[in-house]
Design an enzyme around this catalytic site. Structure first.
Site, PDB file in Angstrom:
ATOM      1  N   LYS A 166      45.206  48.273  42.181  1.00  0.00           N
ATOM      2  CA  LYS A 166      45.627  47.452  42.990  1.00  0.00           C
ATOM      3  C   LYS A 166      47.051  47.492  42.615  1.00  0.00           C
ATOM      4  O   LYS A 166      47.309  47.163  40.891  1.00  0.00           O
ATOM      5  CB  LYS A 166      45.182  46.100  43.717  1.00  0.00           C
ATOM      6  N   LYS A 191      39.007  39.289  35.862  1.00  0.00           N
ATOM      7  CA  LYS A 191      39.957  38.894  34.329  1.00  0.00           C
ATOM      8  C   LYS A 191      38.983  37.981  32.853  1.00  0.00           C
ATOM      9  O   LYS A 191      39.843  37.284  32.650  1.00  0.00           O
ATOM     10  CB  LYS A 191      40.598  37.107  35.587  1.00  0.00           C
ATOM     11  N   LYS A 201      50.735  41.878  39.890  1.00  0.00           N
ATOM     12  CA  LYS A 201      51.666  41.276  39.276  1.00  0.00           C
ATOM     13  C   LYS A 201      52.096  41.865  38.024  1.00  0.00           C
ATOM     14  O   LYS A 201      52.750  41.334  36.816  1.00  0.00           O
ATOM     15  CB  LYS A 201      52.877  39.863  39.931  1.00  0.00           C
TER      16      LYS A 201
HETATM   17  P1  TYM Z   1      47.184  36.641  44.789  1.00  0.00           P
HETATM   18  O1  TYM Z   1      48.751  34.963  44.771  1.00  0.00           O
HETATM   19  O2  TYM Z   1      46.885  36.914  44.052  1.00  0.00           O
HETATM   20  O3  TYM Z   1      48.468  37.173  46.287  1.00  0.00           O
HETATM   21  C1  TYM Z   1      48.829  36.846  47.014  1.00  0.00           C
HETATM   22  C2  TYM Z   1      48.258  37.838  47.993  1.00  0.00           C
HETATM   23  O4  TYM Z   1      48.448  38.354  48.056  1.00  0.00           O
HETATM   24  C3  TYM Z   1      47.520  39.528  48.610  1.00  0.00           C
HETATM   25  N1  TYM Z   1      47.604  40.186  47.491  1.00  0.00           N
HETATM   26  C4  TYM Z   1      47.421  41.834  48.320  1.00  0.00           C
HETATM   27  N2  TYM Z   1      47.975  42.529  48.970  1.00  0.00           N
HETATM   28  C5  TYM Z   1      47.696  44.086  49.215  1.00  0.00           C
HETATM   29  N3  TYM Z   1      48.193  44.805  48.498  1.00  0.00           N
HETATM   30  C6  TYM Z   1      47.545  44.566  46.840  1.00  0.00           C
HETATM   31  N4  TYM Z   1      48.206  44.969  46.188  1.00  0.00           N
HETATM   32  C7  TYM Z   1      47.729  42.537  46.759  1.00  0.00           C
HETATM   33  N5  TYM Z   1      47.718  41.895  45.855  1.00  0.00           N
HETATM   34  C8  TYM Z   1      47.925  41.285  45.957  1.00  0.00           C
HETATM   35  C9  TYM Z   1      46.479  38.395  47.955  1.00  0.00           C
HETATM   36  O5  TYM Z   1      44.740  39.139  48.465  1.00  0.00           O
HETATM   37  C10 TYM Z   1      47.061  38.047  48.243  1.00  0.00           C
HETATM   38  O6  TYM Z   1      46.457  36.594  50.129  1.00  0.00           O
HETATM   39  N6  TYM Z   1      43.441  33.337  44.651  1.00  0.00           N
HETATM   40  C11 TYM Z   1      44.595  33.922  45.511  1.00  0.00           C
HETATM   41  C12 TYM Z   1      45.706  32.258  46.666  1.00  0.00           C
HETATM   42  C13 TYM Z   1      45.102  31.360  47.071  1.00  0.00           C
HETATM   43  C14 TYM Z   1      44.502  31.274  48.009  1.00  0.00           C
HETATM   44  C15 TYM Z   1      44.172  30.595  48.388  1.00  0.00           C
HETATM   45  C16 TYM Z   1      44.406  32.253  49.346  1.00  0.00           C
HETATM   46  C17 TYM Z   1      44.505  29.728  46.225  1.00  0.00           C
HETATM   47  N7  TYM Z   1      44.478  29.637  47.419  1.00  0.00           N
HETATM   48  C18 TYM Z   1      43.718  30.244  49.866  1.00  0.00           C
HETATM   49  C19 TYM Z   1      44.226  32.147  50.292  1.00  0.00           C
HETATM   50  C20 TYM Z   1      43.899  30.804  50.743  1.00  0.00           C
HETATM   51  C21 TYM Z   1      45.183  34.971  44.946  1.00  0.00           C
HETATM   52  O7  TYM Z   1      45.181  35.025  43.665  1.00  0.00           O
HETATM   53  O8  TYM Z   1      46.329  35.139  45.899  1.00  0.00           O
END
Ligand code: TYM
Length: 345
Positions: free
Chosen positions: A209, A127, A212
């Site tokens: 990956k 990032k 979004k």
């Molecule tokens: P975020 O918002 O990027 O994504 C949310 C969830 O979706 C999963 N994910 C994917 N899984 C499979 N293939 C993909 N291409 C893909 N893209 C996204 C992510 O692994 C995630 O589970 N840091 C986290 C948000 C967060 C969080 C937390 C998660 C904040 N606090 C506490 C767990 C516990 C994030 O940016 O996810």
């Protein structure tokens, strides 16, 4: 997380239910990757565990957001959490910034986290390259806020996609370190990463990956795409020139579509290869697109209804925050006492 009082002799005390927590950022329209890698598992696990799920809006501002868009996206993602079938009466569904304890615990945990360990986070490295003009301190300490999210609720299990594994490891390290200094304060969480769908790849570059924030909209399916758009995007997915539907090395595009198909149909790779034996990629892609359309249809329908009732969404978010606060404040107080703070009366 509801605390049921058992009156001795009236009911056998049940085994303590395990707790799960997970969050999603409102930093764009969620993709099929978010859905298959995380949200679908949240729904599946939510019946079995005491669950808390949040819209991680504080995390979203580590990257510059347009305030109007952010406000809209927070409500969209909150509605999505209900649309995937999470029952707000049985699960705690809330918006992270409504519970100040997240920021408060994050500050404390910052002081128990080393600069060196944060510098190793691959997501920070990625990032800070893609947002080179805004490498802010929040982006750097992002995993500490994530650790606070998890540890506040004493979560045993955190259902996430594979990209969050490193962040989960740091949350475990922070919990173990704090417990080591002050005695057991936090549950040390385990990640829950599904066998299928843990890493859904870009449709245009299947070595990357699905994300979004990808500037090429053809690279991802959004959970709110229309059936026609889903069909078009999956039909134009990059595959290879060989033509056989089977899982194998050098077949990243086909492997990815097989993973998606498997998540939506429950079929394993052998069964999929058999189904498409002797048939071309055209047939296969159509079947994958149809499976995705059917998978997302009920979510989309419930989402459209929910978005028409903003008052209900706000009221549900307020109720979720109230319950979340009760639990989070208990952990925060315990942590502050251990550190030596004087708590207000
Ligand atoms: P975020 O918002 O990027 O994504 C949310 C969830 O979706 C999963 N994910 C994917 N899984 C499979 N293939 C993909 N291409 C893909 N893209 C996204 C992510 O692994 C995630 O589970 N840091 C986290 C948000 C967060 C969080 C937390 C998660 C904040 N606090 C506490 C767990 C516990 C994030 O940016 O996810």
């Amino acid at each position: 997380m509801d605390e049921k009082i058992i009156i001795p002799g009236t009911e056998a005390a049940p085994e303590k239910r395990k707790k799960i927590l997970s969050c999603i950022q409102p930093s764009g329209i969620p993709t099929l990757g978010n859905y298959l890698g995380a949200l679908k598992n949240w729904k599946l696990l939510s019946d079995e565990f005491d669950s808390a799920f949040a819209v991680a809006d504080l995390h979203a501002i580590t990257v510059r957001q347009d305030p109007k868009m952010l406000r809209k996206q927070i409500m969209e993602v909150f509605a999505l959490l209900l649309a995937i079938g999470l029952d707000p009466e049985k699960n705690i569904v809330f918006i992270q910034s409504h519970v100040p304890a997240h920021s408060q615990l994050a500050w404390i945990l910052n002081c128990y986290t080393q600069f060196g360990e944060m510098s190793r986070m691959t997501q920070f490295k990625d990032k800070s390259q893609s947002h080179a003009d805004n490498v802010n301190v929040g982006l750097f300490s992002y995993p500490v806020l994530m650790a606070a999210d998890i540890l506040l609720y004493q979560a045993d299990l955190v259902p996430v996609g594979a990209d969050q594994k490193q962040h989960l490891e740091i949350a475990r390290d922070i919990a173990n370190r704090f417990n080591g200094i002050y005695g057991k304060t936090f549950t040390v969480p385990d990640p829950y990463i599904g066998k299928q769908g843990a890493r859904v790849m870009s449709l245009q570059d299947p070595t990357k990956k699905m994300s979004k924030s990808d500037p090429n909209p053809k690279s991802f399916v959004s959970v709110f795409d229309s059936p026609e758009t889903i069909m078009k995007k999956i039909k134009s997915a990059v595959t290879d020139s060989e033509g056989g539907v089977y899982y194998g090395e050098g077949k990243d595009g086909v492997n990815n579509l097989m993973g998606i198909y498997s998540c939506c149909t429950g079929l394993d790779y052998d069964a999929i290869a058999k189904e498409f034996e002797g048939r071309g990629y055209g047939d296969f892609k159509t079947a994958v697109a149809e499976a995705v359309i059917e998978e997302l249809r009920p979510v989309r329908e419930r989402y459209d209804l929910l978005m028409k009732d903003q008052a209900y969404l706000l009221e549900t978010a307020a109720k979720g925050a109230e319950t979340a606060q009760r639990i989070a404040n208990r952990t925060l107080e315990k942590t502050m006492k251990k550190c030596g703070f004087v708590l207000p009366r």
